[in-house]
Write an enzyme that holds these catalytic residues in place. Structure first.
Site, short mmCIF file in Angstrom:
data_model
loop_
_atom_site.label_atom_id
_atom_site.label_comp_id
_atom_site.label_asym_id
_atom_site.label_seq_id
_atom_site.Cartn_x
_atom_site.Cartn_y
_atom_site.Cartn_z
N LYS A 242 2.20 -3.58 6.78
CA LYS A 242 2.60 -3.61 5.36
C LYS A 242 4.13 -3.49 5.24
O LYS A 242 4.76 -4.19 4.44
CB LYS A 242 1.90 -2.49 4.58
CG LYS A 242 0.41 -2.70 4.41
CD LYS A 242 0.09 -3.91 3.55
CE LYS A 242 -1.36 -4.27 3.52
NZ LYS A 242 -1.66 -5.60 3.01
N TYR B 61 -1.57 -0.56 11.12
CA TYR B 61 -1.86 -1.21 9.83
C TYR B 61 -0.69 -0.98 8.87
O TYR B 61 -0.18 -1.93 8.24
CB TYR B 61 -3.17 -0.67 9.23
CG TYR B 61 -3.34 -1.01 7.77
CD1 TYR B 61 -3.64 -2.30 7.36
CD2 TYR B 61 -3.19 -0.02 6.77
CE1 TYR B 61 -3.79 -2.61 6.01
CE2 TYR B 61 -3.32 -0.32 5.43
CZ TYR B 61 -3.63 -1.62 5.05
OH TYR B 61 -3.75 -1.92 3.72
N SER C 29 0.84 -1.20 0.00
CA SER C 29 0.00 0.00 0.00
C SER C 29 0.87 1.24 0.00
O SER C 29 1.99 1.22 0.54
CB SER C 29 -0.85 -0.02 1.27
OG SER C 29 -1.42 1.24 1.52
P1 NAD Z 1 -10.97 -6.99 1.91
O1 NAD Z 1 -11.15 -6.92 3.39
O2 NAD Z 1 -12.18 -6.83 1.06
O3 NAD Z 1 -10.25 -8.37 1.50
C1 NAD Z 1 -9.32 -9.02 2.33
C2 NAD Z 1 -9.81 -10.45 2.51
O4 NAD Z 1 -8.89 -11.15 3.34
C3 NAD Z 1 -11.19 -10.53 3.17
O5 NAD Z 1 -12.04 -11.31 2.36
C4 NAD Z 1 -10.91 -11.21 4.52
O6 NAD Z 1 -11.98 -12.01 4.92
C5 NAD Z 1 -9.65 -11.98 4.22
N1 NAD Z 1 -8.79 -12.27 5.39
C6 NAD Z 1 -8.39 -11.41 6.35
N2 NAD Z 1 -7.60 -12.05 7.23
C7 NAD Z 1 -7.51 -13.35 6.81
C8 NAD Z 1 -6.86 -14.50 7.31
N3 NAD Z 1 -6.16 -14.47 8.45
N4 NAD Z 1 -6.97 -15.65 6.62
C9 NAD Z 1 -7.69 -15.72 5.48
N5 NAD Z 1 -8.34 -14.66 4.97
C10 NAD Z 1 -8.25 -13.48 5.63
O7 NAD Z 1 -9.85 -5.92 1.53
P2 NAD Z 1 -9.34 -5.48 0.08
O8 NAD Z 1 -9.68 -4.03 -0.08
O9 NAD Z 1 -9.76 -6.45 -0.94
O10 NAD Z 1 -7.77 -5.55 0.33
C11 NAD Z 1 -6.98 -6.64 -0.14
C12 NAD Z 1 -5.53 -6.40 0.25
O11 NAD Z 1 -5.11 -5.17 -0.33
C13 NAD Z 1 -5.32 -6.25 1.75
O12 NAD Z 1 -4.10 -6.86 2.09
C14 NAD Z 1 -5.22 -4.76 1.95
O13 NAD Z 1 -4.45 -4.42 3.07
C15 NAD Z 1 -4.55 -4.33 0.66
N6 NAD Z 1 -4.81 -2.93 0.31
C16 NAD Z 1 -6.10 -2.47 0.25
C17 NAD Z 1 -6.34 -1.13 -0.04
C18 NAD Z 1 -7.74 -0.59 -0.08
O14 NAD Z 1 -7.91 0.61 0.12
N7 NAD Z 1 -8.77 -1.40 -0.33
C19 NAD Z 1 -5.25 -0.28 -0.31
C20 NAD Z 1 -3.96 -0.79 -0.26
C21 NAD Z 1 -3.75 -2.12 0.05
N1 UFG Z 2 -12.66 11.44 3.63
C1 UFG Z 2 -13.72 12.29 3.94
N2 UFG Z 2 -14.85 11.74 4.46
C2 UFG Z 2 -14.98 10.40 4.68
C3 UFG Z 2 -13.89 9.54 4.37
C4 UFG Z 2 -12.74 10.11 3.86
O1 UFG Z 2 -13.63 13.50 3.75
O2 UFG Z 2 -16.05 9.96 5.16
C5 UFG Z 2 -11.44 12.01 3.00
C6 UFG Z 2 -10.16 11.77 3.76
O3 UFG Z 2 -9.94 12.81 4.69
C7 UFG Z 2 -9.12 11.73 2.62
C8 UFG Z 2 -9.92 11.15 1.45
O4 UFG Z 2 -11.28 11.36 1.76
O5 UFG Z 2 -8.75 13.04 2.28
C9 UFG Z 2 -9.68 9.66 1.24
O6 UFG Z 2 -9.92 8.96 2.46
P1 UFG Z 2 -10.04 7.36 2.51
O7 UFG Z 2 -10.37 7.01 3.93
O8 UFG Z 2 -10.97 6.89 1.45
O9 UFG Z 2 -8.58 6.89 2.09
P2 UFG Z 2 -7.17 7.17 2.77
O10 UFG Z 2 -6.29 7.73 1.71
O11 UFG Z 2 -7.28 7.93 4.02
O12 UFG Z 2 -6.69 5.71 3.18
C10 UFG Z 2 -6.93 4.56 2.37
C11 UFG Z 2 -7.00 3.34 3.25
C12 UFG Z 2 -5.67 3.08 3.88
C13 UFG Z 2 -4.63 2.93 2.81
C14 UFG Z 2 -4.62 4.15 1.93
C15 UFG Z 2 -3.71 3.93 0.76
O13 UFG Z 2 -7.98 3.52 4.27
O14 UFG Z 2 -5.71 1.88 4.61
O15 UFG Z 2 -5.93 4.41 1.41
O16 UFG Z 2 -4.06 2.76 0.06
F1 UFG Z 2 -3.42 2.78 3.37
#
Ligand code: NAD
Ligand code: UFG
Length: 336
Positions: free
Chosen positions: A151, A147, A123
């Site tokens: 990563k 978190y 991330s």
């Molecule tokens: P998500 O929660 O929809 O998917 C993650 C999945 O992993 C879920 O289905 C959950 O049930 C499963 N899981 C969690 N712990 C587990 C375990 N111990 N064993 C087996 N399964 C498990 O999240 P996502 O948005 O699809 O994210 C996928 C990956 O990408 C994650 O590692 C997340 O940290 C990373 N990521 C997500 C974002 C984002 O904003 N969505 C940004 C950067 C990185």
């Molecule tokens: N925001 C609002 N209102 C809301 C939610 C968010 O104004 O209800 C704003 C935040 O202040 C930020 C922007 O919208 O300026 C994006 O916020 P998000 O929460 O959607 O995303 P972030 O960039 O804060 O963080 C997300 C994930 C993190 C991850 C990061 C990069 O939550 O876990 O993206 O992948 F690390």
């Protein structure tokens, strides 16, 4: 290729599984369903018309992982993990155990089975306090919450393993802000409870589940004062994983690559685009800044172009149109 997808029922894992199947790969997936529904897997099967084997399994079940990996896979895509920043502050031990210890179990099972090709969900949170935009892969790393620390820790486990064992090929894909949904409107993001992230909150407001969007701060040093992020369509992100898989052999051990568009959008721009896509007004109110948020971050995406031959194709209007179709057709998500 025969690919194992961890976290296959989740938001990004389900979209990646769909693109893998459509590209002709054989896909096996597992998930512990702690933040997802098996319905997502059923819908991927329905959309592709192809078999997708699913098993309920936890990353912390080391013997179970060992048994599964022994079946023999060409590569693993590792999405499983917990991702809620606020929850990680309350329960840092849970995040360390699940994300770091769980990933260590996976790496050990892969090594034991001589499966040494991995694509990992990192991330842009690993860039910590951003010094300068756009952010490239050489930006110093740091964690600003537990978190983010997980990563960093998993990236370090991978870097260390690849240094010690030359056969490993690992893509550390650093995602920016994934949004949107498959264009069918059949799979998408289904957050539990009140969404933390902007796009799902905005879409739930458009569909009438929330009164108004809370905009966290309009006094940032950005063009309209609201926070700027690099939103990336989840289908582009999934295709970035396929590109990484195809080019893994060109990776020297473990290497990080940004997956972003290279363009930033403000909170107010997202709300306006979502209103256009949905044809509905999206009320909002300005609140104080959310603690821990940065003003702006967007990606330098050049390395992904050079190394993976991939670039994001879908812009903000498309992200909102596709996210809206999913939200409108599934107002309560998967509903299970
Ligand atoms: P998500 O929660 O929809 O998917 C993650 C999945 O992993 C879920 O289905 C959950 O049930 C499963 N899981 C969690 N712990 C587990 C375990 N111990 N064993 C087996 N399964 C498990 O999240 P996502 O948005 O699809 O994210 C996928 C990956 O990408 C994650 O590692 C997340 O940290 C990373 N990521 C997500 C974002 C984002 O904003 N969505 C940004 C950067 C990185
Ligand atoms: N925001 C609002 N209102 C809301 C939610 C968010 O104004 O209800 C704003 C935040 O202040 C930020 C922007 O919208 O300026 C994006 O916020 P998000 O929460 O959607 O995303 P972030 O960039 O804060 O963080 C997300 C994930 C993190 C991850 C990061 C990069 O939550 O876990 O993206 O992948 F690390």
């Amino acid at each position: 290729m025969k690919i194992l997808v961890t976290g296959v029922a989740g938001y990004i894992g389900s979209h990646a599984a769909l693109e893998l199947l459509n590209a002709g790969h054989e896909v096996h997936g597992f998930d512990n369903l702690s933040n997802s529904s098996e319905e997502a897997v059923r819908r991927v099967r329905e959309l592709t018309g192809k078999p997708l084997r699913f098993e309920k399994l936890d990353l912390l079940d080391a013997p179970g992982l060992g048994r599964l990996l022994k079946e023999g896979f060409d590569a693993v895509m590792h999405f499983a993990g917990l991702k809620a920043v606020g929850e990680s502050v309350e329960k840092p031990e849970l995040y360390k155990r699940n994300n770091v210890d769980g990933s260590a179990n996976l790496l050990a099972a892969m090594e034991a089975a001589a499966c040494r090709r991995l694509v990992f969900s990192s991330s842009c949170t690993v860039y910590g306090e951003v010094k300068k935009n756009p952010v490239d892969e050489n930006h110093p790393r740091g964690a600003v919450n537990p978190y983010g620390q997980t990563k960093l820790d998993v990236e370090n486990l991978c870097l260390d393993l690849a240094r010690r064992r030359p056969g490993w090929r690992i893509a550390l894909l650093r995602y920016f802000n994934p949004v949107g949904a498959h264009e069918s409107g059949r799979i998408g993001e289904d957050p539990r409870g009140v969404p933390n992230n902007l796009m799902p909150f905005v879409m739930q407001t458009a569909v009438g589940r929330r009164d108004k969007v809370r905009v966290f701060g309009n006094d940032y040093p950005t063009p309209d004062g609201t926070g700027v992020r690099d939103y990336i369509h989840v289908v582009d992100l999934a295709l970035g994983h396929l590109a990484a898989l195809d080019r893994l052999d060109a990776f020297a051990g473990a290497q990080a690559v940004n997956l972003g568009t290279g363009r930033g959008a403000s909170v107010l721009e997202v709300i306006a685009a979502a209103a256009r896509a949905s044809g509905r007004p999206i009320p909002y109110e300005i609140l104080p800044r959310r603690p821990g948020d940065s003003a702006a971050i967007w990606a330098e995406p050049t390395l992904a172009r050079e190394k993976l031959g991939w670039r994001a194709e879908r812009g903000l209007d498309r992200m909102c149109a596709d996210h809206w179709r999913w939200q409108k057709n599934n107002p309560d998500g998967y509903g299970v």
